[in-house]
Design a protein around this motif. Structure first.
Motif: not given
Length: 357
Positions: A74-87, A300-315
C-alpha cells in the motif's frame, strides 16, 4: 531457531498470497528488549522504501506478516500516487503498545533499521508516538517524523488530508463540499481519528464516534457533543459518511451489506479486505475514497518536511489530496469502474514511467 522465525517458516513465506513482488522481508528479534518485528520492503523503483512502524499485539506472527506485506504494498502505491520519489515499505512490531513497548525496544528497532543502509526509512504509525520515533532516531538516521527531520508528528497532516478528501467525496455525491449538518460516523479516535473528528465538528458536522479506548470516546462526547456507539456498530449507523480510522480489512463481505452511509472515506489503511468488497460498495451506490489516496497527508509531511518548521508546501500538497480524489472519482465514473481500481492504475502508470515493468 526462535519462535518468531519458526512460526513464519511454517507459513510458507514465499507462497504467501500477499508476497507478490516484495523485494525484501526481514524478521527481527532482540532478546534483551523483547523486540519481535517484521520489516517488509515492497518496491524501491521510485526511491528508498518509506513507511511507518506499527506496534500491535498480533494474535500470531503469521498475522503480523500478512499485515506487513499488505501495508508495504500500500505504501508503494500511496507514495507513487502522491507524487513522491519514494518506494514502499512497512514495519510491524509484535507487542501491546500500552503494556510492552519501551524506549529500549524502539532503540533496538532503530538499530535493525540502520542495518538496512537506507533502503527502508521508518516513521510513526499505529501504536507509535513521536517520542518513540525520537528513540528510534537515536540509533539510525533513516527515520522521519522527528524534530530533527522537520515537522515531527505527521498525524495532523494525515487528518488534514482525510478531511479534504471527505469534502471532495461529499462534493462528488451531493454536489457541494459543505459539511454543515451532515452526519458522520468516525470509527477510531487515535491521533488521526480524533483530529479528523475535530475538523468535522468545526465544519458543522454531527458526529457519531466509537473507539475501543473509552477515554477517547468520552473526550469526543464532551468536546464535540458526539453520540457514542460501540465500534462494532459504527459502520451500521444511519449517517451520510462513514469514516474508518482504526485497523484495516473493516470493509468486507459481512460489513459492506450493513453500511447505511453514502460515502466511506477514512484514514485506516487497507480498508478493503478483498477487491470484491470495493465492487460491492459500488454496486450498493456507496462512494469509496481509496485509503492510500485519502490518507497520504502523513507521508507527504515526513517526505517533504525540512528543518525549520515552515509547513506551507506540505500543507499545500496535502490539501491537494482533495483534487486528486476528485480526478479519481470522475475517471471511475467515466470508465464505469471503482475508485480504487483507478487509483491503482494512476499509481502504476507513474511506476511504469519510472522503469518498472
Amino acid at each position: 531457531m526462535n519462535a518468531l522465525h519458526s512460526t513464519i517458516r511454517h507459513s510458507a513465506v514465499f507462497d504467501h498470497p500477499e508476497m507478490g513482488e516484495h523485494e525484501n522481508v526481514v524478521f527481527v528479534k532482540d532478546r534483551d528488549t523483547g523486540l519481535s518485528a517484521i520489516i517488509a520492503i515492497h518496491d524501491t523503483t521510485l526511491g528508498p522504501a518509506l513507511g511507518g512502524c506499527r506496534v500491535w499485539p498480533y494474535g500470531n506472527p503469521s498475522d503480523a506478516l500478512t499485515d506487513a506485506l499488505r501495508l508495504s504494498r500500500g505504501m508503494t502505491y500511496k507514495n507513487a500516487l502522491a507524487g513522491l520519489d519514494l518506494g514502499g515499505g512497512k514495519a510491524v512490531i509484535i507487542a501491546d503498545p500500552r503494556k510492552d513497548k519501551t524506549a529500549a525496544m524502539m532503540e533496538a528497532f532503530g538499530r535493525h533499521v540502520d542495518r538496512l543502509s537506507g533502503t527502508y526509512i521508518t516513521a510513526e504509525d499505529v501504536g507509535v508516538s513521536p517520542q518513540d520515533m525520537e528513540a528510534v532516531a537515536r540509533q539510525t538516521k533513516h527515520v522521519r517524523g522527528t524534530r530533527a527531520t522537520g515537522l515531527g508528528d505527521p498525524s495532523p497532516y494525515t487528518a488534514l488530508g482525510v478531511f479534504e478528501g471527505i469534502r471532495a467525496s461529499v462534493r462528488h455525491v451531493f454536489g457541494n463540499g459543505d459539511l454543515e449538518g451532515r452526519t458522520v460516523s468516525v470509527q477510531g479516535l487515535g491521533h488521526v481519528g480524533f483530529d479528523v473528528a475535530r475538523r468535522l465538528h468545526e465544519a458543522g458536522a454531527r458526529l457519531i464516534v466509537s473507539d475501543i479506548h473509552l477515554p477517547a470516546v468520552l473526550r469526543a462526547v464532551e468536546e464535540f457533543g458526539a453520540l457514542a456507539v460501540d465500534p462494532a456498530e459504527a459502520h451500521m449507523v444511519e449517517a451520510d459518511i462513514f469514516v474508518p480510522c482504526a485497523l484495516g480489512a473493516g470493509l468486507n463481505a459481512r460489513t459492506v451489506p450493513q453500511i447505511r452511509a453514502r460515502i466511506v472515506a477514512g484514514a485506516a489503511n487497507n480498508q478493503l479486505q478483498t477487491p470484491a468488497d470495493g465492487a460491492a460498495l459500488k454496486k450498493r451506490g456507496i462512494l469509496y475514497a481509496p485509503d492510500y489516496a485519502i490518507n497520504a497527508g502523513g507521508v507527504i509531511s515526513i517526505a517533504l518536511a525540512t528543518p525549520g518548521g515552515n509547513d506551507a508546501h506540505v500543507r499545500e500538497k496535502t490539501v491537494a489530496i482533495g483534487d486528486t480524489l476528485a480526478v479519481i472519482f470522475e475517471r471511475a465514473s467515466a470508465e464505469e469502474t471503482t475508485p480504487e481500481r483507478v487509483a491503482d492504475a494512476m499509481a502504476e502508470e507513474r511506476l511504469e514511467k519510472s522503469g518498472k515493468t
